[in-house]
Structure formats: structure tokens, C-alpha cells
Write an enzyme that holds these catalytic residues in place. Sequence first.
Site, mmCIF file in Angstrom:
data_model
loop_
_atom_site.group_PDB
_atom_site.id
_atom_site.type_symbol
_atom_site.label_atom_id
_atom_site.label_comp_id
_atom_site.label_asym_id
_atom_site.label_seq_id
_atom_site.Cartn_x
_atom_site.Cartn_y
_atom_site.Cartn_z
ATOM 1 N N HIS A 26 0.856 -0.930 -0.096
ATOM 2 C CA HIS A 26 0.039 0.039 -0.022
ATOM 3 C C HIS A 26 0.878 1.335 0.229
ATOM 4 C CE1 HIS A 26 -3.566 2.316 0.733
ATOM 5 N NE2 HIS A 26 -2.781 3.158 1.565
ATOM 6 N N ASN A 45 -2.470 8.607 -12.807
ATOM 7 C CA ASN A 45 -2.512 9.911 -11.961
ATOM 8 C C ASN A 45 -1.860 9.557 -10.881
ATOM 9 O OD1 ASN A 45 -3.961 11.084 -14.492
ATOM 10 N ND2 ASN A 45 -5.910 10.781 -13.381
ATOM 11 N N HIS A 63 -2.774 4.089 -2.926
ATOM 12 C CA HIS A 63 -2.103 2.804 -3.112
ATOM 13 C C HIS A 63 -1.442 2.952 -4.664
ATOM 14 C CE1 HIS A 63 -2.116 -1.589 -2.459
ATOM 15 N NE2 HIS A 63 -1.460 -1.635 -3.543
ATOM 16 N N HIS A 121 -1.384 2.855 -8.043
ATOM 17 C CA HIS A 121 -2.109 2.074 -9.139
ATOM 18 C C HIS A 121 -2.102 2.942 -10.377
ATOM 19 C CE1 HIS A 121 -4.602 5.505 -7.600
ATOM 20 N NE2 HIS A 121 -5.427 5.274 -8.592
ATOM 21 N N GLN A 125 -4.846 3.326 -14.137
ATOM 22 C CA GLN A 125 -6.138 2.912 -14.772
ATOM 23 C C GLN A 125 -6.363 2.585 -16.230
ATOM 24 O OE1 GLN A 125 -9.384 5.570 -13.350
ATOM 25 N NE2 GLN A 125 -7.857 6.944 -12.629
HETATM 26 ZN ZN LIG Z 1 -3.603 -0.137 -0.327
#
Ligand SMILES: [Zn+2]
Length: 233
Positions: free
Chosen positions: A55, A95, A106, A108, A110
Site C-alpha cells: 500500500h 495519475n 495505493h 495504481h 487506470q
Molecule cells: Zn492499499
Amino acid sequence: MSTEVPAEDYDIVVFENKFPSLQQDLPEVIKKNYKFFKYGKAQGICEVVLFTSDHDGVMSEKPLSRYIKLVKVWGDRYQELGAKDFIDYVFIFENKGEEVGVTLHHPHGQIYAYPFIPPIIGQELDSSKEYLEKEGKCLFCKTLKEETEDGRRIIISNDSFTALVPFSASYTYEVHIYANKHLSSFNDFSQKEEIDLAAILKTILMKFDNLFGFIFPYIMSIHPTRSRKSSFN
Ligand SMILES: [Zn+2]
Ligand SMILES: [Zn+2]
């Protein structure tokens, strides 16, 4: 693929966005008497890619192997989503950072699978088609050739990719990564090219994070050709 993030421990996970702008199954558009406003079905697919199960992970500190897996996941999603008959463009982006308004911390990215070509991408593809018709050459390969000859804006290159600051950058710290040979999309990548893209991405991220000594916020997008077979690519 699943709709929920599974266990604590996963490698890279892809799931459908819970608040999607575009959806696969939609009711028919209610006909309204608009003459001026255009409207239609917001059909498409929105996915979220978690780059790691960590995370609080900092991507620039992650090993190259993580980036290679990510490039493979992008390629897989590009192929699978792009094969659907209602999808015209698979837009992969990230982003990053509160500074650009990201609320999920976290690591990530898209994916938006659109039923149309997004306007800026459309302009790029149109320009490259026009250039090809006029000059008989690929606009992107020609741009890279010019930049390499000039050399001043090149940041780093490896066997397969080159990172540079474009001649007419729209953003501060804008970086473009070009394939050294003509590659239209992930579908054309060799294993070596997957590794080389991963390597150059990691290097650029490290450079960004080391520039001012904090995790550099950014927006990133990948501009492959359109998913449907067109007359050019
Ligand atoms: Zn997370
Ligand atoms: Zn090219």
C-alpha cells in the site's frame, strides 16, 4: 480478473472500477428531443490496476521485475479489451500524487476502454496518417530521428526505447518515451522490448523522485494505435 481486491498478498491485480465513467452493459439511451446537444451510450470498460500489494510502496524503489510484470499486464489488457467489438481505443494511464488530485494512495493506474478515439489521440493519429500520405514516412519515427540527431533533449535511451523532452512540451518536466523501431502497440512487442520499456520507465521514475527528493507527482498515458484494424498503423 476479479471485481474485488483478493487477499493481502497479490502480485499485480486488475479489477473493474467501482465508479466507472463507462460501462459495458447499459440500458438504451432514453430519447430526448435534443437537437443541439449530442448524446449517446457511455459504453466502455474502466479498470483499475494495482501495481503492487504494498500500500505504501514507492514504485521507483521497486525492482525491475515489477515493471516488467506491469508492462505485460498492460499488454494483456490492451489486447483483451481492444478485441471487443464495441471498443475502439484502449487508453492506459496513471495519475499520481495528491498534487494532481489523486485520493487513492495505493500505487495504481487506470485503463479506459473507449467506444471512440479520444480527441487528442485522434489528432495524433490523423496527423501521422497525413504525414505518411505526404512524406511516405512514420511521423513518430521521424520525430525520434530528428530528436536523436539534435541530441539536446534526449534523457536516456536503451536498445529499444528513448526518453526525451519533446521539442514543444506542453507541461513542465514533460517526458516522452519513443520506441526506437516502429512499434504500433503492445501487440508488436518482443520480450526484449517489454524488458527495455520496463527499464526505461523505472529509470525515469527514479530520476523524477530524485530531482527534488520527494515522490514526484505526474500524469502518464500510453498512446498506442487504435485497437480496431485500420488502414494504417
Ligand atoms: Zn492499499
Ligand atoms: Zn514509426
